[in-house]
Design a protein around this motif. Structure first.
Motif, PDB file in Angstrom:
ATOM      1  N   ILE A 242     -29.440   4.452 -41.221  1.00  0.00           N
ATOM      2  CA  ILE A 242     -28.669   3.130 -41.230  1.00  0.00           C
ATOM      3  C   ILE A 242     -26.996   3.325 -41.132  1.00  0.00           C
ATOM      4  N   SER A 243     -26.813   4.151 -42.084  1.00  0.00           N
ATOM      5  CA  SER A 243     -25.370   4.122 -42.382  1.00  0.00           C
ATOM      6  C   SER A 243     -24.848   5.006 -41.161  1.00  0.00           C
ATOM      7  N   GLY A 244     -25.625   5.903 -40.429  1.00  0.00           N
ATOM      8  CA  GLY A 244     -25.189   6.719 -39.220  1.00  0.00           C
ATOM      9  C   GLY A 244     -25.049   5.836 -38.237  1.00  0.00           C
ATOM     10  N   SER A 245     -25.901   4.954 -38.047  1.00  0.00           N
ATOM     11  CA  SER A 245     -26.031   4.059 -36.893  1.00  0.00           C
ATOM     12  C   SER A 245     -24.643   2.889 -36.966  1.00  0.00           C
ATOM     13  N   ILE A 246     -24.381   2.653 -38.078  1.00  0.00           N
ATOM     14  CA  ILE A 246     -23.248   1.738 -38.259  1.00  0.00           C
ATOM     15  C   ILE A 246     -21.919   2.717 -38.010  1.00  0.00           C
ATOM     16  N   GLU A 247     -21.864   3.879 -38.392  1.00  0.00           N
ATOM     17  CA  GLU A 247     -20.711   4.773 -38.190  1.00  0.00           C
ATOM     18  C   GLU A 247     -20.672   5.069 -36.845  1.00  0.00           C
ATOM     19  N   LEU A 248     -21.826   5.380 -36.022  1.00  0.00           N
ATOM     20  CA  LEU A 248     -21.615   5.636 -34.621  1.00  0.00           C
ATOM     21  C   LEU A 248     -21.285   4.245 -33.860  1.00  0.00           C
ATOM     22  N   THR A 249     -21.770   3.190 -34.286  1.00  0.00           N
ATOM     23  CA  THR A 249     -21.377   1.935 -33.685  1.00  0.00           C
ATOM     24  C   THR A 249     -19.838   1.699 -33.885  1.00  0.00           C
ATOM     25  N   GLN A 250     -19.388   1.773 -34.939  1.00  0.00           N
ATOM     26  CA  GLN A 250     -17.930   1.730 -35.239  1.00  0.00           C
ATOM     27  C   GLN A 250     -17.208   2.704 -34.242  1.00  0.00           C
ATOM     28  N   LEU A 251     -17.592   3.999 -34.281  1.00  0.00           N
ATOM     29  CA  LEU A 251     -16.964   4.836 -33.316  1.00  0.00           C
ATOM     30  C   LEU A 251     -16.969   4.481 -31.774  1.00  0.00           C
ATOM     31  N   LEU A 252     -18.092   3.962 -31.365  1.00  0.00           N
ATOM     32  CA  LEU A 252     -18.103   3.569 -29.975  1.00  0.00           C
ATOM     33  C   LEU A 252     -17.443   2.030 -29.547  1.00  0.00           C
ATOM     34  N   THR A 253     -17.631   1.242 -30.590  1.00  0.00           N
ATOM     35  CA  THR A 253     -16.821   0.018 -30.569  1.00  0.00           C
ATOM     36  C   THR A 253     -15.475   0.048 -30.503  1.00  0.00           C
ATOM     37  N   GLY A 254     -15.010   0.769 -31.721  1.00  0.00           N
ATOM     38  CA  GLY A 254     -13.630   1.134 -31.862  1.00  0.00           C
ATOM     39  C   GLY A 254     -12.935   1.983 -30.755  1.00  0.00           C
ATOM     40  N   ASN A 255     -13.721   2.742 -29.940  1.00  0.00           N
ATOM     41  CA  ASN A 255     -12.937   3.350 -28.928  1.00  0.00           C
ATOM     42  C   ASN A 255     -13.340   2.871 -27.364  1.00  0.00           C
ATOM     43  N   LEU A 256     -14.434   2.101 -27.326  1.00  0.00           N
ATOM     44  CA  LEU A 256     -14.658   1.335 -25.907  1.00  0.00           C
ATOM     45  C   LEU A 256     -14.533   0.228 -25.779  1.00  0.00           C
ATOM     46  N   LEU A 257     -14.833  -0.808 -26.973  1.00  0.00           N
ATOM     47  CA  LEU A 257     -14.515  -2.140 -26.831  1.00  0.00           C
ATOM     48  C   LEU A 257     -13.577  -2.769 -27.756  1.00  0.00           C
ATOM     49  N   GLY A 258     -12.550  -2.000 -28.336  1.00  0.00           N
ATOM     50  CA  GLY A 258     -11.340  -2.472 -28.937  1.00  0.00           C
ATOM     51  C   GLY A 258     -11.989  -3.017 -30.580  1.00  0.00           C
ATOM     52  N   GLY A 259     -12.927  -2.309 -31.090  1.00  0.00           N
ATOM     53  CA  GLY A 259     -13.417  -2.500 -32.398  1.00  0.00           C
ATOM     54  C   GLY A 259     -12.473  -2.291 -33.502  1.00  0.00           C
ATOM     55  N   GLY A 260     -12.615  -2.987 -34.550  1.00  0.00           N
ATOM     56  CA  GLY A 260     -11.511  -3.058 -35.642  1.00  0.00           C
ATOM     57  C   GLY A 260     -11.900  -1.897 -36.882  1.00  0.00           C
ATOM     58  N   HIS A 261     -12.879  -0.947 -36.595  1.00  0.00           N
ATOM     59  CA  HIS A 261     -13.337  -0.148 -37.742  1.00  0.00           C
ATOM     60  C   HIS A 261     -13.235   1.454 -37.314  1.00  0.00           C
ATOM     61  N   LEU A 262     -12.852   2.108 -38.346  1.00  0.00           N
ATOM     62  CA  LEU A 262     -12.892   3.682 -37.900  1.00  0.00           C
ATOM     63  C   LEU A 262     -14.196   4.259 -38.487  1.00  0.00           C
ATOM     64  N   ALA A 263     -14.988   5.489 -37.999  1.00  0.00           N
ATOM     65  CA  ALA A 263     -16.065   5.925 -38.374  1.00  0.00           C
ATOM     66  C   ALA A 263     -15.523   6.882 -39.277  1.00  0.00           C
ATOM     67  N   ASP A 264     -16.374   6.916 -40.479  1.00  0.00           N
ATOM     68  CA  ASP A 264     -15.773   7.938 -41.553  1.00  0.00           C
ATOM     69  C   ASP A 264     -17.107   8.463 -42.068  1.00  0.00           C
ATOM     70  N   VAL A 265     -17.084   9.721 -42.252  1.00  0.00           N
ATOM     71  CA  VAL A 265     -18.303  10.472 -42.961  1.00  0.00           C
ATOM     72  C   VAL A 265     -18.314  10.079 -44.499  1.00  0.00           C
ATOM     73  N   ASN A 266     -17.285   9.812 -45.058  1.00  0.00           N
ATOM     74  CA  ASN A 266     -17.128   9.470 -46.568  1.00  0.00           C
ATOM     75  C   ASN A 266     -17.944   7.979 -46.509  1.00  0.00           C
ATOM     76  N   ASP A 267     -17.820   7.221 -45.702  1.00  0.00           N
ATOM     77  CA  ASP A 267     -18.651   5.879 -45.843  1.00  0.00           C
ATOM     78  C   ASP A 267     -20.128   6.277 -45.805  1.00  0.00           C
TER      79      ASP A 267
END
Length: 178
Positions: A116-141
Motif C-alpha cells: 500500500i505504502s509503495g503504491s502511494i509513493e509510486l503514485t506520488q512519483l508519477l503524479t509529481g513528475n507527469l501530472l503536476g502532483g504536489g507530493h514527493l516520493a520518499d522511502v522514509n514515508d
C-alpha cells in the motif's frame, strides 16, 4: 492554477467500493452491522489516504525539466514530526488487515502495508513528475508507514488476547478463523 478536484473523484470511488464490499459480505452470508462498520471505516480511511497523498494534481503545472525527484536515502533530512505522522496514519492498516483476513501472520500484514505504502509513493512519483502532483516520493514515508501498520497489528492482537474482548473483536472480523 487549475487542479483535479478531490471530492468528485474520491467520494464516488469510495461509494462504489463500499457497495461492492457490502455486496460481497452479503453474498457470503457474512454481512452484519459490525462488518459493515469495518467496510465503512475502510472506505473512509482509503478515501482520506488518497485525498491527502495523491492530491492536489495540477492540470497546468509547469513541466519538470530536471530529473525525477525521489528520496531514497533512509533517515536523511527527515523530521520527527513527519515520522510520527506517517506512523499514526498507518496504524489503521494493521488493524484493518487483521480484521479483513483470518488472523494473518505478521509478515503478511507487513507485506500488505509495504504494498500500500509503495503504491502511494509510486503514485506520488508519477503524479509529481507527469501530472503536476504536489507530493514527493520518499522511502522514509514507506518505512514509517510500515512501522505504523505493525503497531496497529500489535495493538489489535494484544486486544484480541484480553478475556472478554476477543469475542467483540471477532464480531468485526470478516473471515472465520483459519
Amino acid at each position: 492554477m487549475r487542479q483535479v478536484p478531490v471530492l468528485p473523484v474520491v467520494v464516488p470511488v469510495a461509494a462504489v467500493t463500499m457497495a461492492i464490499l457490502l455486496w460481497r459480505l452479503s453474498r457470503r452470508g457474512r454481512l452484519t452491522v459490525p462488518r459493515a462498520a469495518v467496510a465503512l471505516a475502510l472506505c473512509v480511511y482509503a478515501a482520506g489516504i488518497v485525498a491527502n497523498t495523491v492530491f492536489p494534481i495540477h492540470l497546468d503545472a509547469p513541466r519538470h525539466h530536471s530529473a525525477w525527484t525521489v528520496y531514497v536515502t533512509p533517515f536523511t533530512d527527515y523530521e520527527v514530526n513527519d515520522a510520527v505522522t506517517n506512523i499514526v496514519v498507518f496504524v489503521p492498516v494493521g488493524i484493518l488487515v487483521h480484521l479483513l483476513m483470518a488472523r494473518p501472520p505478521w509478515w503478511r500484514v507487513v507485506g500488505v502495508a509495504t504494498a500500500i505504502s509503495g503504491s502511494i509513493e509510486l503514485t506520488q512519483l508519477l503524479t509529481g513528475n507527469l501530472l503536476g502532483g504536489g507530493h514527493l516520493a520518499d522511502v522514509n514515508d514507506l518505512i514509517f508507514n510500515v512501522v505504523g501498520a505493525a503497531i496497529g497489528l500489535g495493538a489489535v492482537t494484544l486486544l484480541s488476547r484480553v478475556p472478554g474482548v476477543a469475542p467483540l473483536v471477532d464480531r468485526f472480523r470478516w473471515t472465520p478463523d483459519a
